[in-house]
Scaffold this motif. Structure first.
Motif, short mmCIF file in Angstrom:
data_model
loop_
_atom_site.label_atom_id
_atom_site.label_comp_id
_atom_site.label_asym_id
_atom_site.label_seq_id
_atom_site.Cartn_x
_atom_site.Cartn_y
_atom_site.Cartn_z
N LEU A 4 -2.99 8.60 2.10
CA LEU A 4 -1.95 7.58 2.19
C LEU A 4 -1.50 7.32 3.63
CD1 LEU A 4 -0.11 5.51 0.90
CD2 LEU A 4 1.50 7.35 0.34
N PRO A 5 -1.29 8.36 4.46
CA PRO A 5 -0.96 8.08 5.86
C PRO A 5 -2.03 7.28 6.59
CG PRO A 5 -0.41 10.36 5.30
CD PRO A 5 -1.21 9.82 4.15
N ALA A 55 10.33 15.43 2.96
CA ALA A 55 11.08 14.55 3.86
C ALA A 55 10.25 14.18 5.08
CB ALA A 55 12.38 15.23 4.28
N ARG A 56 9.52 15.14 5.64
CA ARG A 56 8.66 14.85 6.80
C ARG A 56 7.57 13.85 6.44
NH1 ARG A 56 8.85 20.45 7.63
NH2 ARG A 56 6.75 20.64 6.74
N PHE A 57 6.99 14.04 5.25
CA PHE A 57 5.93 13.14 4.82
C PHE A 57 6.47 11.71 4.68
CE2 PHE A 57 3.18 11.11 1.66
CZ PHE A 57 1.92 11.41 2.16
N LEU A 58 7.64 11.56 4.08
CA LEU A 58 8.23 10.24 3.91
C LEU A 58 8.60 9.63 5.26
CD1 LEU A 58 10.53 10.88 0.79
CD2 LEU A 58 8.21 9.93 0.85
N ASP A 59 9.10 10.46 6.17
CA ASP A 59 9.42 9.97 7.52
C ASP A 59 8.18 9.39 8.19
OD1 ASP A 59 12.10 10.50 7.52
OD2 ASP A 59 11.95 12.39 8.60
N GLY A 60 7.05 10.05 8.00
CA GLY A 60 5.81 9.59 8.62
C GLY A 60 5.36 8.24 8.11
N LEU A 61 5.86 7.85 6.92
CA LEU A 61 5.51 6.55 6.34
C LEU A 61 6.59 5.50 6.58
CD1 LEU A 61 4.14 7.85 2.92
CD2 LEU A 61 2.79 7.05 4.86
N HIS A 63 0.84 -1.21 0.00
CA HIS A 63 0.00 0.00 0.00
C HIS A 63 0.87 1.26 0.00
CE1 HIS A 63 -4.15 -1.29 0.31
NE2 HIS A 63 -3.88 -2.10 1.33
N ILE A 64 1.90 1.27 0.85
CA ILE A 64 2.73 2.46 0.99
C ILE A 64 3.55 2.71 -0.28
CG2 ILE A 64 4.68 3.46 2.24
CD1 ILE A 64 3.62 2.04 4.76
N SER A 65 4.22 1.68 -0.77
CA SER A 65 5.04 1.86 -1.97
C SER A 65 4.19 2.28 -3.16
CB SER A 65 5.79 0.57 -2.29
OG SER A 65 6.53 0.72 -3.48
N ALA A 66 3.05 1.60 -3.35
CA ALA A 66 2.16 1.95 -4.46
C ALA A 66 1.66 3.38 -4.31
CB ALA A 66 0.99 0.97 -4.52
N GLY A 67 1.32 3.77 -3.08
CA GLY A 67 0.84 5.14 -2.85
C GLY A 67 1.90 6.19 -3.14
N LEU A 68 3.16 5.86 -2.88
CA LEU A 68 4.24 6.81 -3.20
C LEU A 68 4.37 6.99 -4.70
CD1 LEU A 68 6.91 5.73 -0.58
CD2 LEU A 68 5.60 7.87 -0.61
N ASP A 69 4.10 5.95 -5.45
CA ASP A 69 4.11 6.09 -6.92
C ASP A 69 3.04 7.09 -7.34
OD1 ASP A 69 5.14 5.52 -9.42
OD2 ASP A 69 3.91 3.72 -9.71
N VAL A 116 -4.01 4.97 5.17
CA VAL A 116 -3.88 3.58 4.73
C VAL A 116 -2.68 2.92 5.40
CG1 VAL A 116 -3.41 2.08 2.75
CG2 VAL A 116 -5.00 3.97 2.51
N ALA A 117 -1.58 3.68 5.52
CA ALA A 117 -0.38 3.14 6.16
C ALA A 117 -0.64 2.79 7.62
CB ALA A 117 0.76 4.14 6.05
N LYS A 118 -1.47 3.57 8.25
CA LYS A 118 -1.78 3.33 9.67
C LYS A 118 -2.78 2.20 9.84
CE LYS A 118 -3.40 5.79 13.83
NZ LYS A 118 -3.88 7.10 14.36
N ASN A 119 -3.73 2.09 8.90
CA ASN A 119 -4.79 1.08 9.02
C ASN A 119 -5.24 0.68 7.62
OD1 ASN A 119 -6.95 -0.55 9.63
ND2 ASN A 119 -8.29 1.12 10.28
N SER A 120 -4.76 -0.45 7.13
CA SER A 120 -5.10 -0.88 5.77
C SER A 120 -6.55 -1.32 5.65
CB SER A 120 -4.17 -2.01 5.33
OG SER A 120 -4.32 -3.14 6.18
N ASP A 121 -7.26 -1.43 6.77
CA ASP A 121 -8.70 -1.75 6.73
C ASP A 121 -9.57 -0.50 6.62
OD1 ASP A 121 -8.30 -4.50 6.95
OD2 ASP A 121 -8.18 -4.40 9.14
N ASP A 122 -8.95 0.66 6.51
CA ASP A 122 -9.68 1.92 6.35
C ASP A 122 -10.25 1.97 4.93
OD1 ASP A 122 -10.47 4.59 5.93
OD2 ASP A 122 -8.90 5.39 7.25
N GLU A 123 -11.51 1.60 4.79
CA GLU A 123 -12.09 1.45 3.45
C GLU A 123 -12.18 2.78 2.71
OE1 GLU A 123 -15.73 -0.70 3.32
OE2 GLU A 123 -14.93 -2.45 4.38
#
Length: 488
Positions: free
Chosen positions: A301-302, A424-430, A243-249, A304-311
């Motif tokens: 994206l944050p 950079a802050r956004f990426l750190d958060g992921l 989810h995270i890698s795809a979202g960064l794309d 989804v990264a925190k909870n992949s069940d967040d529909e």
């Protein structure tokens, strides 16, 4: 002085290349010629700039559970025989089970299934898929999977129609010949199972050229699917890392396409509209889709990264992936993607980094990670080219508006530094690795990474600060960006 890319294109045109807007492959191997041409270059104003842009995207169907309709779609298209593409992981999961049930519900629908190796496509995997497809002579194609599966189905479709062609005939120049696609391809339906590449909307197909340790691909409007079926149920089984890698794309598709050079600055104007490239530079239509995708990704994206069940977050990310696909599919991407290809390609022989959360025995820097790793340095570099656009991007990352005083009071000269920090802050958060060193690269690898980036002219020529700087191929700038991406 004219830019190197302009000179090379003029050389190519004089050699009667079938694709003057991409055909730099004849001159690249003659650096002596280039140095002479730089001294006797034709003025830039003698080359006509582009004056038009085109908008092309697949039809999209969005909804919860719409995968179950694909059998009816193919029956409605009067498909004679369908080639169904998936991969070894998706073959075991709900998206493919739903697809097979839908296909089997149509009594007169003939189909064959190929399950591709999990991972990013290579020359070998493409060759196997193309040979299988040619043998069956499918009338229609169906791809169920991530961008790798969809891209492979696009290639199989192309080379089933062009039965005697080789892959390099259509691969983007200067790596391949970049020939135009003049024949109509067979209908392709794409069912994405990740919220990332937007391949269901675009005419781009990417593969890993393992012999040269970088990625490239084929870009042509003829490759785009006739229909993208975007079903939120299909990403429910994605691991969080995917989810995270795809979202960064998605994030960098939208940010790069919004900050490419304007389409009116691209040269040369094609002599024939069939030669107008898929990646055209920023334009008013692409801007709308790119900005919406950027705002949506930064917001969801944050989550989804925190909870992949967040529909709701998954649903919005799927939409963002498709919207970003429409944006970059018509405007293009630039430096982050151009540099990502050697970053991921050289990993197999170099650092052998294996990203946590990916189910594979092989080294892998996922595409979204390889794109994101240079993001802060890239947009610090490109900010002077269009401060207003980069200011708007900064406002989005800061979850505010461009009229907010915290944004308006920043001088144009400082926008790049602020955007560097915000990304950079956004990426750190992921939890993204903090630079190339975290992937195992060192300063000594920079020349090799730059060398692997330079052939990516289809994207470098759209990069502000490189594609619009006369007399340079961008190698010095690329080296500096790589250096600034070692750690942050």
């Amino acid at each position: 002085m004219a830019s190197r890319s302009t000179i090379l294109r003029l050389i190519n045109a004089s050699q009667h290349s079938p694709c003057p807007c991409h055909g730099v492959h004849h001159a690249v191997s003659h650096p002596g010629v280039l140095s002479q041409l730089r001294r006797f270059a034709t003025p830039v104003n003698s080359v006509q700039k582009e004056y038009a842009f085109e908008v092309a995207a697949s039809n999209l169907r969005f909804g919860d559970g719409v995968t179950q309709e694909v059998g009816l779609d193919l029956a409605n298209m009067k498909a004679r025989k369908v080639g169904v593409f998936t991969d070894d992981n998706i073959a075991k999961l709900l998206p493919m089970k739903t697809t097979l049930a839908s296909l089997n519900a149509q009594p007169d629908l003939s189909f064959e299934v190929i399950s591709l190796p999990t991972g990013e496509p290579t020359e070998e995997s493409w060759a196997n898929a193309i040979e299988w497809s040619r043998r069956h002579d499918f009338s229609h194609f169906l791809a169920v999977g991530g961008g790798s599966v969809i891209d492979t189905a696009k290639a199989a479709n192309l080379f089933t129609v062009y039965k005697d062609a080789e892959v390099m005939d259509f691969v983007n120049a200067p790596i391949g010949k970049g020939l135009p696609i003049k024949q109509a391809l067979r209908p392709l339906i794409a069912v994405p199972t990740t919220a990332g590449t937007g391949s269901e909307t675009t005419g781009t197909a990417i593969l890993d050229i393992t012999s040269r340790s970088f990625k490239t691909g084929i870009s042509n409007r003829a490759l785009k699917p006739v229909l993208g079926i975007v079903d939120t149920q299909n990403t429910a089984s994605c691991p969080t890392a995917v989810h995270i890698s795809a979202g960064l794309d998605v994030l960098f598709h939208s940010l790069e396409s919004y900050t490419t050079i304007p389409y009116t600055e691209r040269t040369p104007r094609p002599a024939n509209p069939i030669l107008r490239p898929l990646y055209q530079g920023s334009n008013p239509v692409a801007d709308v889709f790119s900005l919406w995708a950027l705002r949506t990704t930064v917001k969801y994206l944050p989550r989804v990264a925190k909870n992949s069940d967040d529909e709701e977050a998954r649903r919005q990310m799927l939409l963002a992936a498709s919207f970003a696909g429409i944006g970059f599919g018509n405007a293009g991407v630039h430096l982050c993607h151009g540099m990502s290809y050697p970053i991921s390609g050289l990993n197999k022989k170099g650092p052998k980094y294996k990203h946590p959360g990916y189910v594979t025995a092989h080294p892998i820097i996922p595409h979204g990670i390889s794109v994101a790793i240079t993001g802060p340095a890239v947009f610090q570099f490109t900010a002077p080219s269009s401060p207003d656009r980069h200011r708007e991007a900064l406002a989005i990352f800061n979850m505010t508006t461009i009229s907010d005083s915290s944004i308006t009071r920043i001088p144009d000269s400082e926008i790049g530094a602020h955007l560097y920090d915000a990304i950079a802050r956004f990426l750190d958060g992921l939890g993204i690795p903090r630079g190339l060193k975290a992937l195992g690269y060192t300063a000594g690898d920079i020349p090799m990474l730059v060398e692997g980036t330079l052939p990516q002219r289809r994207v470098l020529d759209l990069a502000p600060g490189i594609g619009d700087i006369v007399g340079e191929d961008g190698s010095l700038h690329l080296a500096k960006i790589m250096q600034n991406s070692l750690e942050y």
